[in-house]
Structures are given as C-alpha cells and as structure tokens.
Scaffold this motif. Structure first.
Motif, PDB file in Angstrom:
ATOM      1  N   ARG A 312       0.832  -1.213   0.000  1.00  0.00           N
ATOM      2  CA  ARG A 312       0.000   0.000   0.000  1.00  0.00           C
ATOM      3  C   ARG A 312       0.864   1.259   0.000  1.00  0.00           C
ATOM      4  O   ARG A 312       0.387   2.350  -0.280  1.00  0.00           O
ATOM      5  N   CYS A 313       2.136   1.121   0.352  1.00  0.00           N
ATOM      6  CA  CYS A 313       3.037   2.268   0.562  1.00  0.00           C
ATOM      7  C   CYS A 313       3.024   3.251  -0.618  1.00  0.00           C
ATOM      8  O   CYS A 313       3.121   2.851  -1.772  1.00  0.00           O
ATOM      9  N   ILE A 314       2.899   4.540  -0.290  1.00  0.00           N
ATOM     10  CA  ILE A 314       2.938   5.573  -1.349  1.00  0.00           C
ATOM     11  C   ILE A 314       4.266   6.341  -1.303  1.00  0.00           C
ATOM     12  O   ILE A 314       4.385   7.414  -1.895  1.00  0.00           O
ATOM     13  N   ARG A 315       5.257   5.799  -0.574  1.00  0.00           N
ATOM     14  CA  ARG A 315       6.623   6.352  -0.530  1.00  0.00           C
ATOM     15  C   ARG A 315       6.647   7.831  -0.112  1.00  0.00           C
ATOM     16  O   ARG A 315       7.252   8.655  -0.793  1.00  0.00           O
ATOM     17  N   CYS A 316       5.984   8.117   1.008  1.00  0.00           N
ATOM     18  CA  CYS A 316       5.977   9.508   1.478  1.00  0.00           C
ATOM     19  C   CYS A 316       7.147   9.780   2.417  1.00  0.00           C
ATOM     20  O   CYS A 316       7.535  10.926   2.623  1.00  0.00           O
ATOM     21  N   GLY A 317       7.679   8.743   3.065  1.00  0.00           N
ATOM     22  CA  GLY A 317       8.815   8.917   3.973  1.00  0.00           C
ATOM     23  C   GLY A 317       8.442   9.341   5.387  1.00  0.00           C
ATOM     24  O   GLY A 317       9.338   9.518   6.219  1.00  0.00           O
ATOM     25  N   ALA A 318       7.141   9.511   5.677  1.00  0.00           N
ATOM     26  CA  ALA A 318       6.758   9.988   7.024  1.00  0.00           C
ATOM     27  C   ALA A 318       7.200   9.019   8.115  1.00  0.00           C
ATOM     28  O   ALA A 318       7.564   9.435   9.216  1.00  0.00           O
ATOM     29  N   CYS A 319       7.178   7.724   7.808  1.00  0.00           N
ATOM     30  CA  CYS A 319       7.582   6.737   8.827  1.00  0.00           C
ATOM     31  C   CYS A 319       9.048   6.945   9.213  1.00  0.00           C
ATOM     32  O   CYS A 319       9.430   6.777  10.371  1.00  0.00           O
ATOM     33  N   PRO A 341      11.627   2.552   8.633  1.00  0.00           N
ATOM     34  CA  PRO A 341      10.614   1.520   8.904  1.00  0.00           C
ATOM     35  C   PRO A 341      10.099   0.780   7.665  1.00  0.00           C
ATOM     36  O   PRO A 341      10.003  -0.437   7.676  1.00  0.00           O
ATOM     37  N   ILE A 342       9.802   1.514   6.577  1.00  0.00           N
ATOM     38  CA  ILE A 342       9.297   0.786   5.397  1.00  0.00           C
ATOM     39  C   ILE A 342      10.387  -0.130   4.848  1.00  0.00           C
ATOM     40  O   ILE A 342      10.121  -1.256   4.429  1.00  0.00           O
ATOM     41  N   GLY A 343      11.637   0.334   4.905  1.00  0.00           N
ATOM     42  CA  GLY A 343      12.747  -0.509   4.446  1.00  0.00           C
ATOM     43  C   GLY A 343      12.921  -1.747   5.300  1.00  0.00           C
ATOM     44  O   GLY A 343      13.297  -2.809   4.805  1.00  0.00           O
ATOM     45  N   VAL A 372       1.857   7.156  12.048  1.00  0.00           N
ATOM     46  CA  VAL A 372       1.870   8.277  11.098  1.00  0.00           C
ATOM     47  C   VAL A 372       1.614   7.840   9.659  1.00  0.00           C
ATOM     48  O   VAL A 372       1.321   8.688   8.813  1.00  0.00           O
ATOM     49  N   CYS A 373       1.728   6.562   9.378  1.00  0.00           N
ATOM     50  CA  CYS A 373       1.617   6.113   7.978  1.00  0.00           C
ATOM     51  C   CYS A 373       0.261   6.526   7.392  1.00  0.00           C
ATOM     52  O   CYS A 373      -0.786   6.166   7.919  1.00  0.00           O
ATOM     53  N   PRO A 374       0.265   7.284   6.302  1.00  0.00           N
ATOM     54  CA  PRO A 374      -1.004   7.782   5.757  1.00  0.00           C
ATOM     55  C   PRO A 374      -1.894   6.690   5.185  1.00  0.00           C
ATOM     56  O   PRO A 374      -3.093   6.920   4.995  1.00  0.00           O
ATOM     57  N   VAL A 375      -1.334   5.519   4.916  1.00  0.00           N
ATOM     58  CA  VAL A 375      -2.169   4.435   4.392  1.00  0.00           C
ATOM     59  C   VAL A 375      -2.214   3.263   5.382  1.00  0.00           C
ATOM     60  O   VAL A 375      -2.496   2.124   5.011  1.00  0.00           O
ATOM     61  N   GLU A 376      -1.947   3.590   6.634  1.00  0.00           N
ATOM     62  CA  GLU A 376      -2.130   2.685   7.769  1.00  0.00           C
ATOM     63  C   GLU A 376      -1.495   1.301   7.589  1.00  0.00           C
ATOM     64  O   GLU A 376      -2.126   0.281   7.861  1.00  0.00           O
ATOM     65  N   ILE A 377      -0.252   1.300   7.153  1.00  0.00           N
ATOM     66  CA  ILE A 377       0.456   0.010   7.049  1.00  0.00           C
ATOM     67  C   ILE A 377       0.880  -0.395   8.461  1.00  0.00           C
ATOM     68  O   ILE A 377       1.551   0.377   9.151  1.00  0.00           O
ATOM     69  N   PRO A 378       0.480  -1.570   8.915  1.00  0.00           N
ATOM     70  CA  PRO A 378       0.826  -1.966  10.286  1.00  0.00           C
ATOM     71  C   PRO A 378       2.284  -2.438  10.376  1.00  0.00           C
ATOM     72  O   PRO A 378       2.566  -3.625  10.563  1.00  0.00           O
ATOM     73  N   ILE A 379       3.204  -1.489  10.255  1.00  0.00           N
ATOM     74  CA  ILE A 379       4.635  -1.842  10.182  1.00  0.00           C
ATOM     75  C   ILE A 379       5.098  -2.654  11.410  1.00  0.00           C
ATOM     76  O   ILE A 379       5.747  -3.693  11.239  1.00  0.00           O
ATOM     77  N   PRO A 380       4.748  -2.240  12.646  1.00  0.00           N
ATOM     78  CA  PRO A 380       5.227  -3.033  13.799  1.00  0.00           C
ATOM     79  C   PRO A 380       4.715  -4.481  13.760  1.00  0.00           C
ATOM     80  O   PRO A 380       5.487  -5.411  14.018  1.00  0.00           O
TER      81      PRO A 380
END
Ligand code: SF4
Length: 477
Positions: A312-319, A341-343, A372-380
């Motif tokens: 879903r990531c839109i590569r905004c870098g906020a994470c 985090p996305i990496g 903070v992820c704008p597309v709510e990716i549950p990274i943790p």
C-alpha cells in the motif's frame, strides 16, 4: 550470512551515532518535517478521514491488482505508451538497455525514481557506455559523491549546506565556493539545463498509474521531472507493479495525503500527468514513451494477505521522519535501498528474512511508524511477523528465506529450553539454580550480552512461582 549482515547494521548504526554532524543534520531536518506535517493536519478528525479514504483506495487497488495491471497495459497501449514487464531487476535493466540501444541513445537524464535505485540502473548503464545523470537536486548531489540516497524523498538530507558548498566547489567545473543556497542551486541548474537539452532519453519514476485512463502521475517540486520526461525525444518510466490505481479520481486524495505527509506541503510545485507521446501538431513532449513495470518479489509479497499491506506504501517517507532509530542513525546505516521503517519490512521481504535479519531487529517497536503512515500500514505487526518467519519454517508461508535466520546459538538455546521444560525434576533443579545464582551471571555472558548492550541485565526472582505457591499453601491443581 545473516550474522555477517547483522554486524553490518549494528556497526554502521554505532558509527553513525558517533558522528555529531550527521546526527545534527538529521535532527534538524526531521524536526522541520515533523512540524510542517503537523501544521498540515490541524484537525485530527480530518486527518483520520483522509487516511481512511487513502487506505481504502490503496487496499481496493491491491485487491484487484492483476485486473488493474491488465487494464493499465491496454489503456497505455491505446495512448501510444509501450508497456514492458520485468520479473527481476536484471530483466528490467536489459529491457531499458534494449530500448536505449534501439534509438542509439548514449545519454540519459533521470528524474527521481527509487525503483531505478532498486535496479542499480545507473551503474548498469554506465557499464554499457551510457551516461545516466540524476537531475533531482538531492540525487544530483549524492551522485557527485558516488553515494546512495539516505532518504526516499530527500536523498541528500544527510548533508548540510557547508558540505554541499565544499562538494560543488571541488566537483563542478568553474564553480566558486559559496554557502548561498540560491547560488548553489543556480550552479546545479546551469549544468543540468544543458544536459536536459542534450540528452538522448529521459527516465522517470511513477507515483500513481491510472488503469482507467493509462495516465502516469509524477509528483515533484523542481520541474526536473517535467524536463526529463518532456525535453528528450524518448521517455522511459519505471514503476513497481503495486503503483496502479483504478480511476483518476483515486489520485486526488492520495496526492493530498502524500505531499502533506512527505514535505508538509498542501500541494507540490509540479504535478505531471503523462498520457502518451507527443501528438500531431503538439509542440513539445517525447516522440516515444515506454513504461517498464517491475515485479522484483512484489508478487510473492502480494500472495500473503497480511504482508500485502506493505504494497500500500505511497513512498511519502513519514515513517522515517518519525522513527527514533532512523532519525538518529540516518539512512545509510541500513545498507538498503529503502531505509527506515518501510525498508525494514520491504527489504527483508525482497531479499529474504534470513539475509536481512539485521533490519527486522533494528526496531524498538515503539509504533510511531504505524501511527503516522497515511495508508495505515501496520509496520510493527509486520516486523513481528517477519521476526517469527526468520526463525520458523512454516510450510504455508511464502516469505523469502524463511527460517534461515535461526542461528546455531538460538537453536541450541531453544532445544535446551525444550529439554528442561519437558522434565519436571530437571526443571525444578534448573529454576532452583537460576533463582539462587542467576544474579551472579556476568552481563556479558553469551546468550544475554546482546540484550545487556543497551538494557539492564534481567535478574531472576529470589524464589520461583512454584516455591511461593507451595509456601503459601496453594495447590498446583
Ligand atoms: S510506509 Fe507509510 S509512512 Fe512509510 S513511506 Fe510508506 S506510506 Fe509513507
């Protein structure tokens, strides 16, 4: 292999922590971005509404990804854009080389594209005698120094203006030393303007590809994206296969949340909608447009319902901007194309959880990235899942490199644990010793030294639970 990489991240992070200049550069930049993002979302309910809508759009796009990709190919073909498919980075590189060679192209000017970083395209083309020049200012700065991006939105964020001033005066012909930002920008512009005019081909990334209309959307602030895609006679766009959305109206909310989350801007300076090559009677635009769609492990990620959220990531870098690890060690410590985090979830899924075991453990699991992820990716949650996958061989799992991250020490420790807990008498003896003598265990003893590097040593209670229950007359039944 994983042990070797694990040391890399730990060493690189430790080295970065000792660099006060690097830490100051990141701290200043990230604080600024956090403040600007916050100012864009004064009402938390508005933010949540936009997040819900954006998450729904990205989830819906992924749900029918195969159909949308087919539709995108047909729409692009209708518009005169030639679509190519690449399963691996090597295939994508060869495809691009073929397109360039067919036109006799020797120089390529590039807009920003993380997928091309993933492919190591510049090095590949240079080995074939084709010059690939980055035209995004940040990318241009790091290319001069032969570095990789340290942030997906701001590739040269690890440098301050004094460092860039020194670099320009040494590396750009006839450049004088100045710390004036406008003068520095003008120097880069002077070099790049001529390159845009002379280039045989231009290459760009894609922020969103619209299946319904065959439109390639490009978000940028410098105008270099427009120059790269419109001035040279040939334009090649590269994208990961997850970038497709169904309709043009899906783009507006995603664009709104992308620019606000990334740089704290309500809108970017430029927003390009590319719909095909130059038409009859049109005065500008390329004569040929190609779109290369790269898989590179994405279909495998897509096949797992939980891990699919990564796409879903839109590569905004906020994470990254909000991550307490990234903001202190910077992007290069990750030794990965996508840092932060996305990496940490994307790289191990692409390269294998055993190979990039270091990254999945390089997190405090504080949850800021997911928040903070704008597309709510549950990274943790995905990180925890990948940690499990790295050490377990679940037959149903399609995760690359599953179970290969289990070290001999871990294996030995868990076998010992299982052996002791299966034998009540042995377990009682072991807990008696642990409760009486555990305190004396040195903090740098093999199995606990990784923990005690940054935390106090765990000390067992003076009496075991069973002993206390017995002493208080409680029954084990
Ligand atoms: S994971 Fe979320 S916050 Fe991080 S870059 Fe992707 S969209 Fe942005």
């Amino acid at each position: 292999m994983h042990a070797e990489n694990e040391v890399h991240f730990r060493d690189a992070a430790a080295k970065a922590l000792l660099d006060p200049q690097l830490r100051a550069n990141f701290r200043r930049a990230m604080d600024g971005l956090i403040t600007k993002r916050k100012a864009q979302f004064p009402d938390p309910r508005d933010l949540q509404d936009l997040r819900d809508l954006s998450t729904a759009i990205r989830s819906r796009s992924l749900l029918c990804l195969p159909e949308l990709l087919e539709q995108l190919e047909a729409s692009c073909a209708r518009n005169g854009i030639k679509v190519h498919w690449a399963e691996t980075c090597e295939q994508a590189n060869q495809l691009i080389l073929g397109i360039l060679q067919a036109k006799g192209a020797k120089t390529l000017v590039k807009g920003k594209s993380m997928v091309s970083e993933e492919m190591h395209l510049n090095a590949f083309l240079e080995s074939k005698g084709i010059e690939a020049l980055e035209s995004d200012l940040g990318e241009y700065i790091i290319q001069l120094d032969g570095e990789t991006p340290s942030h997906i939105i701001m590739p040269a964020i690890h440098k301050n203006k004094d460092q860039i001033a020194r670099q320009f005066s040494q590396k750009i012909k006839d450049a004088k030393y100045t710390e004036d930002v406008d003068e520095l920008t003008a120097m880069a512009r002077k070099v790049l303007r001529q390159k845009f005019l002379d280039a045989d081909a231009g290459l760009s990334g894609v922020n969103f590809a619209v299946a319904e209309t065959g439109t390639l959307c490009l978000v940028e602030n410098e105008g270099n994206g427009r120059m790269s895609t419109h001035v040279p006679p040939l334009h090649i766009a590269v994208m990961g296969l997850e970038k497709v959305v169904a309709r043009l109206e899906d783009v507006a909310p995603l664009y709104a949340i992308l620019t606000r989350s990334a740089t704290g801007q309500a809108v970017s300076t430029y927003f390009n909608l590319i719909t095909g090559p130059r038409g009859a009677g049109e005065k500008d635009g390329p004569q040929e447009v190609h779109l290369v769609i790269l898989d590179n492990g994405r279909s495998r990620i897509y096949a797992d319902p939980q891990l699919r959220a990564t796409l879903r990531c839109i590569r905004c870098g906020a994470c990254m901007n909000h991550c307490p690890v990234y903001t202190r060690v910077g992007g290069h410590a990750y030794e990965a194309i996508y840092p932060g985090p996305i990496g940490k979830i994307l790289t191990p899924q692409m390269e294998g959880v055993g190979v990039r075991h270091d990254l999945i453990h390089g997190s405090s699991l504080c949850g800021a990235c997911g928040e903070v992820c704008p597309v709510e990716i549950p990274i943790p949650e995905i990180l925890v899942r990948l940690r499990r996958e790295a050490t377990h061989d679940d037959m149903a799992s399609t995760v690359a490199g599953k179970a290969t991250g289990r070290t001999a020490t871990e294996d030995w420790a868990w076998r010992l644990w299982a052996g002791v807990t299966k034998r009540p008498a042995l377990y009682r003896v072991a807990t008696w010793f642990a409760t009486r003598f555990g305190k004396a265990l040195p903090a740098n003893a093999p199995l606990i030294k990784n923990w005690t590097q940054s935390r106090t040593k765990p000390v067992p209670a003076r009496r075991s639970l069973s002993e206390r229950m017995r002493a208080e007359g409680a029954s084990h039944e």
